[in-house]
Scaffold this active site. Structure first.
Site, mmCIF file in Angstrom:
data_model
loop_
_atom_site.group_PDB
_atom_site.id
_atom_site.type_symbol
_atom_site.label_atom_id
_atom_site.label_comp_id
_atom_site.label_asym_id
_atom_site.label_seq_id
_atom_site.Cartn_x
_atom_site.Cartn_y
_atom_site.Cartn_z
ATOM 1 N N GLU A 24 29.044 48.064 0.069
ATOM 2 C CA GLU A 24 28.601 46.732 0.497
ATOM 3 C C GLU A 24 27.558 46.227 -0.504
ATOM 4 O OE1 GLU A 24 25.506 45.192 3.872
ATOM 5 O OE2 GLU A 24 26.942 46.726 4.487
ATOM 6 N N LYS A 44 27.413 45.681 13.747
ATOM 7 C CA LYS A 44 26.494 46.555 13.017
ATOM 8 C C LYS A 44 25.241 46.738 13.872
ATOM 9 C CE LYS A 44 23.863 45.070 9.556
ATOM 10 N NZ LYS A 44 23.319 44.708 8.223
#
Length: 228
Positions: free
Chosen positions: A43, A134
């Site tokens: 990411e 998340k």
């Protein structure tokens, strides 16, 4: 569907490396070092200078047939999400939930993983088409919180990020998370330019992950035998 295939690959990858850095060159070197160590999903956060260019370069380098996933993190709005997607990001991660970002990702059939801390935030995210939330910052909670969240929302998929270590990974997966986001400790050696250390630590994370999955399969098979 494109979105479903990416979600399956995120879960298969298990460990998501969250990359921050001072320069484009540093983050590119770190990305290659992490992937060399066996981590299949990275990411690139938009706190990094020229983040969209980094995403494009990595996406062009690691084609789909390599199995590597390139995502964008710290995406705060729909405009940034679109820039990341056009650059090649295969999933979008935010520190908090943003409805317009969710809509943008749904438009392009790209998974959106927003940061959530409460059951209300998670419910709102699910209503907007989010498939994985998340849990951020994960350091605020212990793995036992996963059971509490999944009690009223049993279909909830959680990825803790922040404070997840090699030592705590097993507890998180045992609690029922689909993946974990890691950074911090993994990238400490970047400050002194030791990218081999990054590769070594990435390999340790993945070895631990495969060990956890192997143990889970063994326990599942043992349970089936007992039932028979």
């Amino acid at each position: 569907m494109k979105k479903m295939r990416i979600l399956q690959r995120i879960e298969k990858a298990g460990v998501i490396a969250v990359l921050r850095g001072e320069t484009k060159e540093e983050v590119l070197k770190t990305s290659h070092a992490v992937i060399k160590g066996g981590i299949m999903s990275i990411e690139i956060t938009f706190t990094v200078p020229e983040a969209n260019e980094i995403i494009k370069e990595l996406s062009d380098y690691y084609k789909e047939d390599t199995g590597i996933l390139i995502g964008a993190g710290t995406v705060l709005d729909a405009t940034t999400a679109r820039l990341a997607i056009i650059a090649g990001a295969q999933y979008i991660v935010s520190p908090s939930f943003n409805h317009k970002t969710a809509e943008m990702c749904n438009l392009y059939q790209i998974p959106y993983l927003p940061g959530c801390m409460t059951i209300t935030e998670m419910e709102t995210a699910l209503k907007s088409g989010v498939d994985i939330v998340k849990l951020f910052p994960g350091s605020v909670y212990s793995p036992s919180i996963v059971k509490a969240f999944k009690a009223p929302l049993p279909y909830l998929n959680i990825m803790p990020t922040g404070g997840v270590s090699i030592d705590s990974m097993a507890e998180w997966f045992k609690a029922g998370v689909v993946a974990v986001g890691v950074g911090g400790h993994l990238f400490e050696s970047v400050k002194i330019g030791d990218f081999d250390k990054v590769t070594s630590l990435a390999a340790q994370y993945m070895n631990k992950y495969y060990e956890i999955k192997k143990s889970a399969r063994h326990q599942k098979n043992s349970s089936k035998i007992k039932l028979i």
